[in-house]
Enzyme design. Structure first.
Site, short mmCIF file in Angstrom:
data_model
loop_
_atom_site.label_atom_id
_atom_site.label_comp_id
_atom_site.label_asym_id
_atom_site.label_seq_id
_atom_site.Cartn_x
_atom_site.Cartn_y
_atom_site.Cartn_z
N VAL A 359 38.39 23.42 -10.25
CA VAL A 359 37.32 22.75 -9.48
C VAL A 359 37.71 21.34 -8.99
O VAL A 359 38.57 20.71 -9.57
CB VAL A 359 35.98 22.57 -10.27
N GLU A 360 37.02 20.94 -7.96
CA GLU A 360 37.20 19.61 -7.33
C GLU A 360 38.67 19.35 -6.98
O GLU A 360 39.18 18.24 -7.13
CB GLU A 360 36.57 18.50 -8.18
#
Ligand code: CAA
Length: 381
Positions: A359-360
């Site tokens: 994620v991110e």
């Protein structure tokens, strides 16, 4: 000397206790059933935990990312799903605090900071994850505003959020053709598709967001036209500190559980921590956890000081999330057969840790950010 202030320590301890009581009782059930409880965000908000770095004048605590990181670590020790929720509802806040108009700030920040409202960040699409600038969603100019069309993928809080920051194309191909918009959940043409069935982070909803002819007034564009990619990238620089902090929380939980277990569990007439194979494994887990924490704290301190922190945030995200994967895997190993069952939380830590490396911005993308930054610094002029 480097240590937390008494105030920071008591803030962290209070957050941990509160989260243990609030999130603890339903953790296992919600992980099994993939259930997100929006009311928990409101409860966290009542304790001031959903708007830590948001300025006080807009309803936040007005503290820095250092304090934010400390608290996210504590939330993640109990539940990585809710730490990610707090981090994600924080993304529209950091965006609006830095780039929003006065009207946008006063309309959204107090609700988001207090946890009454939930925020989401819609960048990724089915065909554009790491290569975010290749997005296809469009924002067509019309009289007084824009009409948004497209599909956003992997959106944390999709269907639950009250407001979405949506990146869409107002111009030609590439990063310069992207603009950012605020889309409230009741906007006509906004709907929600598939909810992902995930390996981990199962109490955090990840949902497809569909935009079909969504009308957005010009006043809901964030920053100038064509500036949306920078809005997203700057938010992700900050977000990567929060994911790093969440990963440190997972490391700390796995280390605590495995360390305690290794002190209690006896084989061959002694606690298994006394066997070098286990003791050294725990020593490495503790060392990785502490190194990860220090890098996250450094990135947060740089941000709080107003210094460039993009490279430090990427390093912190890589080290902390790789540490979370390794430490949680070793925690399962310490527990042996028990660790592989749902009886103990270590298998959940391991499942939750995996997605932190994704994620991110995947950890491969973080390395790209670091390499580009090195090139800028070290290339002969
Ligand atoms: N801050 C501000 N602006 C920035 C920036 C930053 N850190 N990085 C880039 N920009 C701007 C600049 O204006 C830049 O133009 P100049 O170079 O001319 O100044 C422009 O953006 C384009 O930058 P790049 O040329 O570096 O763009 P790129 O296409 O090569 O992509 C990338 C760079 C780092 C790979 C980027 O695409 C990226 O970070 N990809 C990963 C995406 C990502 O993290 N997705 C996560 C989804 S959100 C999520 O997971 C949340 C959730 O729900 C949990």
């Amino acid at each position: 000397m480097y240590q937390l202030t008494e105030e920071q320590q008591s803030f962290a301890e209070a957050a941990r206790e509160f989260c243990r009581e609030l999130l603890g009782p339903t953790l296992r059930e919600d992980d099994e059933n993939e259930r997100f409880r929006k009311e928990f965000i409101q409860a966290l908000g009542e304790q001031g935990l959903t708007g830590i770095p948001t300025p006080e004048e807009y309803g936040g605590l007005g503290l820095g990312y250092f304090d934010y990181a400390i608290v996210l670590e504590e939330i993640a020790r109990i539940s990585a799903s809710y730490a990610v929720s707090v981090a994600v509802t924080g993304l529209p806040q950091v965006i609006l605090a830095n780039m929003g108009t006065e009207e946008q700030k006063t309309r959204w920040l107090p609700g988001l900071a207090s946890g009454e409202l939930l925020g989401a960040f819609a960048l990724s699409e089915p065909g554009s994850g790491s290569d975010a600038a290749s997005m296809k969603s469009t924002a067509r100019r019309v009289d007084g505003g824009y009409v948004l069309d497209g599909t956003k993928f992997w959106i944390t809080h999709g269907g639950y959020a009250d407001v979405y920051v949506v990146m869409a194309r107002t111009g030609g191909p590439g990063a310069k053709g992207v603009s950012a918009f605020l889309v409230p959940s009741d906007a006509r043409g906004l709907s929600f598709g598939k909810k992902e069935a995930k390996m981990g982070l199962r109490a955090s909803p990840t949902v497809e967001v569909v935009l079909e002819g969504v009308e957005v007034p010009e006043t809901d564009r964030i920053g100038p036209e064509g500036f949306g990619f920078s809005v997203a990238m700057a938010a992700l620089d900050s977000g990567r500190i929060t994911i790093g902090a969440t990963a440190v929380g997972l490391c700390a939980a796995a280390l605590d559980d495995a360390g305690r277990y290794a002190c209690e569990r006896r084989q061959f007439g002694r606690p298994i921590i006394d066997f070098q194979g286990v003791g050294f494994m725990l020593a490495d887990m503790a060392t990785r956890t502490e190194s990860a924490r220090l890098l996250v704290h450094k990135a947060a301190a740089l941000k709080d000081a107003g210094a460039p922190f993009s490279e430090a945030a990427a390093m912190a995200k890589v080290v902390a999330t790789d540490a979370a994967m390794a430490v949680s895997t070793d925690a399962v190993q310490c527990y042996g057969g028990y660790g592989y069952t749902r009886e103990y939380p270590v298998e959940r830590y391991m499942r939750d840790a995996k997605v932190m490396q994704i994620v991110e911005g995947t950890n491969q993308i973080q390395r790209l950010v670091i390499a580009r930054s090195l090139k800028r610094r070290l290339s002969p002029t």
